[in-house]
Design an enzyme around this catalytic site. Structure first.
Site, mmCIF file in Angstrom:
data_model
loop_
_atom_site.group_PDB
_atom_site.id
_atom_site.type_symbol
_atom_site.label_atom_id
_atom_site.label_comp_id
_atom_site.label_asym_id
_atom_site.label_seq_id
_atom_site.Cartn_x
_atom_site.Cartn_y
_atom_site.Cartn_z
ATOM 1 N N GLY A 7 54.203 38.285 29.702
ATOM 2 C CA GLY A 7 52.900 38.915 29.362
ATOM 3 C C GLY A 7 52.902 40.252 29.979
ATOM 4 O O GLY A 7 53.115 40.728 31.101
ATOM 5 N N ALA A 10 47.032 43.841 31.454
ATOM 6 C CA ALA A 10 47.097 44.869 32.504
ATOM 7 C C ALA A 10 47.524 44.181 34.085
ATOM 8 O O ALA A 10 48.190 45.036 34.689
ATOM 9 C CB ALA A 10 45.666 45.208 32.746
ATOM 10 N N VAL A 11 47.394 43.162 34.292
ATOM 11 C CA VAL A 11 47.819 42.358 35.548
ATOM 12 C C VAL A 11 49.441 42.386 35.546
ATOM 13 O O VAL A 11 49.986 42.642 36.364
ATOM 14 C CB VAL A 11 47.215 40.958 35.428
ATOM 15 C CG1 VAL A 11 47.848 40.221 36.736
ATOM 16 C CG2 VAL A 11 45.611 41.217 35.703
ATOM 17 N N GLY A 12 50.030 42.009 34.373
ATOM 18 C CA GLY A 12 51.471 41.837 34.392
ATOM 19 C C GLY A 12 52.231 43.090 34.402
ATOM 20 O O GLY A 12 53.019 43.422 35.182
ATOM 21 N N ASN A 102 43.127 33.764 35.506
ATOM 22 C CA ASN A 102 41.849 33.527 36.053
ATOM 23 C C ASN A 102 41.692 31.997 35.604
ATOM 24 O O ASN A 102 41.961 31.566 34.723
ATOM 25 C CB ASN A 102 40.614 34.056 35.158
ATOM 26 C CG ASN A 102 40.120 35.502 35.936
ATOM 27 O OD1 ASN A 102 40.615 35.553 37.220
ATOM 28 N ND2 ASN A 102 39.592 36.431 35.210
ATOM 29 N N ALA A 128 42.731 45.658 37.287
ATOM 30 C CA ALA A 128 43.332 46.734 36.555
ATOM 31 C C ALA A 128 43.014 46.647 35.124
ATOM 32 O O ALA A 128 42.462 45.635 34.968
ATOM 33 C CB ALA A 128 45.205 46.407 36.691
ATOM 34 N N LYS A 183 37.706 31.172 43.851
ATOM 35 C CA LYS A 183 37.943 32.242 42.909
ATOM 36 C C LYS A 183 37.083 31.687 41.730
ATOM 37 O O LYS A 183 36.476 32.477 41.019
ATOM 38 C CB LYS A 183 39.206 32.826 42.568
ATOM 39 C CG LYS A 183 39.439 33.820 41.679
ATOM 40 C CD LYS A 183 39.074 35.174 42.188
ATOM 41 C CE LYS A 183 39.057 36.197 40.734
ATOM 42 N NZ LYS A 183 40.120 36.650 40.103
ATOM 43 N N ASN A 191 31.508 36.211 35.262
ATOM 44 C CA ASN A 191 32.146 36.541 34.133
ATOM 45 C C ASN A 191 30.989 36.210 32.714
ATOM 46 O O ASN A 191 30.533 37.066 32.135
ATOM 47 C CB ASN A 191 33.314 35.896 33.915
ATOM 48 C CG ASN A 191 34.386 36.526 34.813
ATOM 49 O OD1 ASN A 191 34.244 36.682 35.963
ATOM 50 N ND2 ASN A 191 35.680 36.339 34.443
ATOM 51 N N SER A 253 36.346 40.896 33.176
ATOM 52 C CA SER A 253 37.574 40.460 31.950
ATOM 53 C C SER A 253 36.735 39.951 30.864
ATOM 54 O O SER A 253 37.003 40.162 29.675
ATOM 55 C CB SER A 253 38.470 39.529 32.440
ATOM 56 O OG SER A 253 37.848 38.316 33.142
HETATM 57 O O1 KPL Z 1 37.884 38.284 38.086
HETATM 58 C C1 KPL Z 1 37.182 38.682 37.727
HETATM 59 C C2 KPL Z 1 37.100 39.204 36.301
HETATM 60 O O2 KPL Z 1 36.628 40.105 35.791
HETATM 61 O O3 KPL Z 1 37.765 38.277 35.626
HETATM 62 C C3 KPL Z 1 35.901 39.614 38.446
HETATM 63 C C4 KPL Z 1 36.188 39.127 39.977
HETATM 64 C C5 KPL Z 1 34.659 38.932 37.967
HETATM 65 C C6 KPL Z 1 35.996 41.035 38.734
HETATM 66 O O4 KPL Z 1 35.459 41.552 37.581
#
Ligand code: KPL
Length: 304
Positions: A7, A10-12, A102, A128, A183, A191, A253
């Site tokens: 993937g 942004a995170v990858g 997430n 990110a 989390k 969210n 996100s």
């Molecule tokens: O993990 C997040 C997301 O945007 O998915 C938070 C913790 C809400 C930070 O924006």
């Protein structure tokens, strides 16, 4: 080490650039490109640890995937199954597979698809986003926690150090499900509300959201406690408030997914909470209402 990142969101991309300081990184993506160029930048708050740089990576080469000691899966929860189906044939059974997304609810599927591999789950508060196709901007610092979910992953504590060397702080957890639940509580609160009200995380600090945030946290605390992770609604509310303040200027996100009319992770966030609540006979009306509201938004994406 040879590491494949599955993937290129942004995170990858962020982890790929950070891990590249000490390891050989290869990307596996849906578009089948052979090379990937990533320009990494950071905001003023993070620029001391994220100097600007452009990185070049190999991509989508089965032999590089087969020789990887670690595979880091960074696709969204609802894409995990299809992503694993797409790379599974090239994967060595000894390769450690780290899943970072997430929400919760993919563990059974992943374990069934990869019965031999060590499987590790990770949750990160690093933030990110991608301002354009080849760019990734590192916008927030936070801890990353990881831990194994099957017996094959028992001796993989060293991965905590590997991730910590790349983007600290990162620590190994003996029971990763506890931080995953914490989390989840944060995601259940922030969210859907930021997506429904089309606002930044920081706007949830306004008094009009107080009752709903307290209700959401109370419900998650009840379900978490029933799952064997005792916690109070007040404690979860404090953690949610801390994240709202620390990420006040960010769009969540899910807010971004809804703005761009993309599928959201709601089924793995509020949806997972609702399904676990049902097995314990706990009623969760605040989370149920938010889940329904986001599903309705997704259904009407193409109406305008
Ligand atoms: O993990 C997040 C997301 O945007 O998915 C938070 C913790 C809400 C930070 O924006």
């Amino acid at each position: 080490m040879n590491i494949t990142i599955i993937g290129a969101g942004a995170v990858g991309r962020l982890w790929g650039c950070k891990l590249a300081a000490h390891h050989t990184i290869h990307f596996w993506t849906r578009d089948n490109c052979q090379k990937l160029a990533i320009h990494l930048s950071g905001t003023s708050a993070t620029s001391s640890i994220t100097p600007e740089a452009t990185f070049q990576f190999d991509a989508n080469q089965p032999t590089l995937l087969a020789s990887s000691e670690v595979v880091l899966v960074t696709v969204k929860a609802f894409q995990v199954e299809a992503a694993i189906q797409a790379f599974k044939a090239h994967l060595n059974p000894d390769t450690a597979v780290v899943i970072m997304h997430n929400g919760m609810g993919s563990q059974q599927t992943v374990s069934a698809l990869l019965p031999e591999n060590p499987i590790i789950y990770a949750t990160t508060s690093q933030a990110a986003f991608r301002p354009s196709e080849n760019d990734v901007r590192h916008t927030g610092l936070g801890p990353t926690l990881l831990g194994g979910i099957n017996p094959q992953a028992e001796d993989y504590q060293a991965l905590g150090q590997l991730f910590d060397d790349a983007l600290p702080p990162c620590t190994w957890q003996d029971d990763i499900n506890q931080p995953l639940w914490r989390k989840l509580a944060i995601n259940c609160a922030i969210n859907p509300l930021t997506a429904l009200h089309n606002c930044k995380n920081g706007e949830l600090a306004r008094s009009e959201f107080n009752r709903e945030l307290t209700g959401i946290c109370q419900e998650v605390a009840e379900v978490m406690s029933a799952e064997g992770y005792p916690i109070t609604g007040t404690e979860l509310r404090q953690q949610v408030d801390t994240v709202i303040n620390a990420t006040a200027d960010n769009f969540s996100s899910m807010n971004q997914d809804v703005c761009h009319q993309r599928q959201t992770e709601i089924d793995y966030i509020s949806g997972y909470l609702i399904s676990r609540a049902a097995t314990h006979n706990i009623s969760v009306p605040y989370n149920q209402r938010l889940w329904q509201a986001i599903k309705d938004m997704e259904k009407h994406y193409h109406d305008q």
